[in-house]
Design an enzyme around this catalytic site. Structure first.
Site, PDB file in Angstrom:
ATOM      1  N   HIS A 273       0.686  -1.127   0.011  1.00  0.00           N
ATOM      2  CA  HIS A 273      -0.074   0.064  -0.142  1.00  0.00           C
ATOM      3  C   HIS A 273       0.680   1.211  -0.008  1.00  0.00           C
ATOM      4  O   HIS A 273       1.989   1.182   0.411  1.00  0.00           O
ATOM      5  CB  HIS A 273      -0.951   0.045   1.276  1.00  0.00           C
ATOM      6  CG  HIS A 273      -2.318   0.952   1.182  1.00  0.00           C
ATOM      7  ND1 HIS A 273      -1.966   2.262   1.403  1.00  0.00           N
ATOM      8  CD2 HIS A 273      -3.212   0.577   0.488  1.00  0.00           C
ATOM      9  CE1 HIS A 273      -3.271   2.590   1.187  1.00  0.00           C
ATOM     10  NE2 HIS A 273      -4.046   1.841   0.730  1.00  0.00           N
ATOM     11  N   ASP A 331      -7.780  -5.276  -0.664  1.00  0.00           N
ATOM     12  CA  ASP A 331      -8.339  -6.143  -1.766  1.00  0.00           C
ATOM     13  C   ASP A 331      -7.894  -7.475  -1.737  1.00  0.00           C
ATOM     14  O   ASP A 331      -8.577  -8.274  -2.603  1.00  0.00           O
ATOM     15  CB  ASP A 331      -7.500  -5.518  -3.163  1.00  0.00           C
ATOM     16  CG  ASP A 331      -8.144  -3.904  -3.387  1.00  0.00           C
ATOM     17  OD1 ASP A 331      -7.379  -3.346  -3.639  1.00  0.00           O
ATOM     18  OD2 ASP A 331      -9.179  -3.795  -3.431  1.00  0.00           O
TER      19      ASP A 331
HETATM   20  C1  SDX Z   1      -6.037   0.311  -3.331  1.00  0.00           C
HETATM   21  O1  SDX Z   1      -4.467   4.817  -1.785  1.00  0.00           O
HETATM   22  C2  SDX Z   1      -5.163   4.078  -1.552  1.00  0.00           C
HETATM   23  O2  SDX Z   1      -5.749   4.421  -0.265  1.00  0.00           O
HETATM   24  C3  SDX Z   1      -5.614   2.865  -2.327  1.00  0.00           C
HETATM   25  C4  SDX Z   1      -6.921   1.971  -1.826  1.00  0.00           C
HETATM   26  C5  SDX Z   1      -8.041   2.750  -1.490  1.00  0.00           C
HETATM   27  O3  SDX Z   1      -8.814   2.343  -0.710  1.00  0.00           O
HETATM   28  O4  SDX Z   1      -8.347   3.447  -2.136  1.00  0.00           O
HETATM   29  O5  SDX Z   1      -6.336   1.556  -0.420  1.00  0.00           O
HETATM   30  C6  SDX Z   1      -7.194   1.032  -2.598  1.00  0.00           C
HETATM   31  O6  SDX Z   1      -5.570   0.583  -4.357  1.00  0.00           O
HETATM   32  C7  SDX Z   1      -5.255  -0.668  -2.587  1.00  0.00           C
HETATM   33  C8  SDX Z   1      -3.871  -1.108  -3.261  1.00  0.00           C
HETATM   34  C9  SDX Z   1      -4.379  -2.135  -4.347  1.00  0.00           C
HETATM   35  N1  SDX Z   1      -3.277  -2.711  -5.249  1.00  0.00           N
HETATM   36  C10 SDX Z   1      -2.730  -3.782  -5.139  1.00  0.00           C
HETATM   37  O7  SDX Z   1      -2.910  -4.610  -4.141  1.00  0.00           O
HETATM   38  C11 SDX Z   1      -1.665  -3.967  -6.229  1.00  0.00           C
HETATM   39  C12 SDX Z   1      -0.343  -4.650  -5.749  1.00  0.00           C
HETATM   40  N2  SDX Z   1       0.162  -3.687  -4.872  1.00  0.00           N
HETATM   41  C13 SDX Z   1       1.269  -2.933  -5.582  1.00  0.00           C
HETATM   42  O8  SDX Z   1       1.057  -2.558  -6.736  1.00  0.00           O
HETATM   43  C14 SDX Z   1       1.530  -1.769  -4.620  1.00  0.00           C
HETATM   44  O9  SDX Z   1       1.792  -2.289  -3.204  1.00  0.00           O
HETATM   45  C15 SDX Z   1       1.200  -0.549  -4.545  1.00  0.00           C
HETATM   46  C16 SDX Z   1       0.820   0.030  -6.042  1.00  0.00           C
HETATM   47  C17 SDX Z   1      -0.160  -0.502  -3.750  1.00  0.00           C
HETATM   48  C18 SDX Z   1       1.964   0.410  -3.918  1.00  0.00           C
HETATM   49  O10 SDX Z   1       3.050   0.583  -4.547  1.00  0.00           O
HETATM   50  P1  SDX Z   1       4.479   1.111  -3.962  1.00  0.00           P
HETATM   51  O11 SDX Z   1       4.108   2.598  -3.618  1.00  0.00           O
HETATM   52  O12 SDX Z   1       5.656   1.065  -5.003  1.00  0.00           O
HETATM   53  O13 SDX Z   1       4.732   0.214  -2.637  1.00  0.00           O
HETATM   54  P2  SDX Z   1       5.834   0.586  -1.807  1.00  0.00           P
HETATM   55  O14 SDX Z   1       6.797   1.728  -2.229  1.00  0.00           O
HETATM   56  O15 SDX Z   1       5.575   0.175  -0.546  1.00  0.00           O
HETATM   57  O16 SDX Z   1       6.765  -0.629  -2.362  1.00  0.00           O
HETATM   58  C19 SDX Z   1       8.147  -1.156  -1.598  1.00  0.00           C
HETATM   59  C20 SDX Z   1       8.826  -2.106  -2.189  1.00  0.00           C
HETATM   60  C21 SDX Z   1       9.016  -1.864  -3.723  1.00  0.00           C
HETATM   61  O17 SDX Z   1      10.127  -3.022  -3.863  1.00  0.00           O
HETATM   62  P3  SDX Z   1      11.641  -2.369  -3.980  1.00  0.00           P
HETATM   63  O18 SDX Z   1      11.703  -1.448  -5.112  1.00  0.00           O
HETATM   64  O19 SDX Z   1      11.925  -1.964  -2.572  1.00  0.00           O
HETATM   65  O20 SDX Z   1      12.776  -3.445  -4.047  1.00  0.00           O
HETATM   66  O21 SDX Z   1       7.980  -3.452  -2.154  1.00  0.00           O
HETATM   67  C22 SDX Z   1       7.574  -3.667  -3.535  1.00  0.00           C
HETATM   68  C23 SDX Z   1       7.736  -2.398  -4.443  1.00  0.00           C
HETATM   69  O22 SDX Z   1       8.323  -3.224  -5.800  1.00  0.00           O
HETATM   70  N3  SDX Z   1       6.011  -3.976  -3.630  1.00  0.00           N
HETATM   71  C24 SDX Z   1       5.531  -5.298  -3.865  1.00  0.00           C
HETATM   72  C25 SDX Z   1       4.198  -5.079  -3.848  1.00  0.00           C
HETATM   73  N4  SDX Z   1       3.856  -4.070  -3.602  1.00  0.00           N
HETATM   74  C26 SDX Z   1       5.108  -3.255  -3.465  1.00  0.00           C
HETATM   75  N5  SDX Z   1       6.439  -6.389  -4.264  1.00  0.00           N
HETATM   76  C27 SDX Z   1       5.254  -7.472  -4.436  1.00  0.00           C
HETATM   77  N6  SDX Z   1       4.046  -7.493  -4.396  1.00  0.00           N
HETATM   78  C28 SDX Z   1       3.342  -6.272  -4.210  1.00  0.00           C
HETATM   79  N7  SDX Z   1       2.255  -6.523  -4.115  1.00  0.00           N
END
Ligand code: SDX
Length: 396
Positions: A273, A331
């Site tokens: 998130h 989700d």
């Molecule tokens: C919603 O904003 C809101 O409030 C949204 C929401 C709402 O109610 O409106 O809460 C609803 O959209 C929830 C999120 C739903 N999306 C997903 O579940 C899709 C999977 N999640 C990812 O795409 C991701 O976690 C995001 C898009 C949600 C957040 O992306 P970020 O900002 O890049 O996450 P981060 O900065 O915390 O990531 C840190 C690390 C990164 O790796 P490094 O570059 O540090 O090596 O964690 C990795 C990311 O690549 N990472 C994941 C991951 N999410 C982050 N790796 C694997 N699986 C994942 N799901």
């Protein structure tokens, strides 16, 4: 210092707006709607009370709830012309493609509530949108399965009416199971608002131009569709079904290795998130709701639920996820419970949009109601070419 909260200057410089509606503490995993913890709202209130709270800033008393609910029920039907708009879509159109069109089209029917600068127009368009979203989502579903639309039944609850319009047919009524009805209502509450997420920020930016409320909400529907945002519940269910097809729990370790391989591009959908660096409180409540519905339907051994629990257990103990503070979000379990209720996977994000409409409207009305607001105009850091002259085409 804003109200009871103190922010460091660095954070303030990144904030896109001030709001009094929803508060999230990502480190604690805390979510408050107008100061009330989501856990208490999801347990002690229903979605109509939550809508009243988000729109007007307070929970209604018994008489206020009856009056608000009655106002909503008076607007559950849509103009009969809308069914001809639907006929323009292919039957296999994605429900979010249909919803993006239908919600925007509402502005063609309600000229007496399209002036966003008029407080009365803002209030009646809010009631109309909250009332009509279940009808439109159910119509989008019925259209894709080739069944006749079911008119709303206003004696039913908001959630019961949605389930009726989704699953009843002219041949057979839908008998509302109170456990399923309560779960549906709680799913709406858990998705109702979430501070300045991508789709809410889209609604604010779109509405800041003075466009009509229906067009601004349609922009939010379009943004929510993305798999990184509201589309994650559909993507998460598809991910679980893929792992199940590959062999289920025995293949979880192999799948997690792919997720940890940055080059694979594979993400654990429903995890991580932008703000929560702790467990999303909605995910805990959604998991509980999932267990209740599966137990009620005799599906305690649902393989996808068991698979999701196994994935969560492994992720919460795996350094890759622990170091990156990746936890289940709203989700992760919402798709499993919606699927158990009978909602088809492609409709999951449309249900999310249905529920988030009240939050979008509350945030839009908060902005427009502030006399200091101006049209949004995000700034950029320019990284392109410096000034240069055009050469004649023969010299390029
Ligand atoms: C919603 O904003 C809101 O409030 C949204 C929401 C709402 O109610 O409106 O809460 C609803 O959209 C929830 C999120 C739903 N999306 C997903 O579940 C899709 C999977 N999640 C990812 O795409 C991701 O976690 C995001 C898009 C949600 C957040 O992306 P970020 O900002 O890049 O996450 P981060 O900065 O915390 O990531 C840190 C690390 C990164 O790796 P490094 O570059 O540090 O090596 O964690 C990795 C990311 O690549 N990472 C994941 C991951 N999410 C982050 N790796 C694997 N699986 C994942 N799901």
């Amino acid at each position: 210092q804003t109200g009871m909260f103190t922010y460091d200057p660095g954070f303030l410089s990144t904030a896109s707006c001030q709001s009094a509606i929803t508060y999230i503490d990502g480190d604690k995993g805390e979510l408050l709607y107008r100061g009330y913890p989501i856990e208490q709202l999801a347990t002690n209130c229903d979605f109509m009370e939550t809508c009243h709270l988000l729109l007007y800033g307070n929970l209604p008393n018994a008489a206020g709830k009856v009056e608000f609910t009655h106002r909503v029920t008076q607007h559950t039907m849509v103009n009969e012309q809308m069914q001809f708009f639907l006929r323009g879509f292919r039957r296999d159109a994605h429900p979010m493609a249909i919803m993006t069109g239908l919600v925007g089209a509402l502005s063609a029917f309600y000229h007496d509530s399209t002036d966003i600068t008029n407080p009365e127009h803002r209030d009646i368009s809010a009631i109309r949108l909250i009332a009509k979203m279940p009808t439109l989502v159910a119509m989008a579903y019925k259209y894709t399965v080739g069944q006749p639309y079911m008119y709303p039944k206003n004696e039913l609850s908001y959630a019961g009416n949605f389930l009726h319009m989704m699953f009843a047919t002219p041949c057979e009524p839908y008998v509302v199971n109170p456990v399923i009805e309560r779960a549906m209502d709680r799913i709406f509450t858990l998705h109702a608002d979430h501070e300045q997420n991508a789709s809410t920020s889209t609604v604010r930016l779109c509405g800041s131009s003075g466009t009509n409320p229906f067009a601004a909400i349609a922009a939010g529907v379009a943004c929510l569709w993305g798999p990184a945002h509201g589309g994650a519940n559909e993507a998460c269910l598809n991910m679980l079904e893929d792992i199940q097809r590959m062999g289920g729990i025995s293949k979880v370790g192999e799948f997690m290795e792919k997720v940890k391989d940055k080059n694979s591009g594979v993400k654990l959908m429903g995890f991580g998130h932008r703000v929560y660096k702790n467990y999303d409180p909605r995910a805990k409540l959604m998991q509980e709701t999932c267990k209740e519905v599966l137990a009620e339907l005799g599906l305690e051994n649902d393989p996808l639920f068991k698979l999701a629990m196994a994935l969560e257990k492994i992720a919460l103990e795996d350094d890759y996820f622990v170091q990156r503070k990746l936890y289940p979000n709203v989700d992760f379990y919402s798709g499993i419970v919606q699927r158990a209720i009978g909602i088809p996977v492609p409709l999951f994000t449309a249900v999310f949009a249905l529920a988030r409409t009240v939050g979008w409207i509350a945030q839009l009305n908060e902005m427009i109601g502030d006399p200091e607001y101006k049209i949004g105009r995000p700034r950029q850091l320019f990284t392109g070419a410096v000034r240069r002259d055009v050469a004649p085409i023969g010299q390029r």
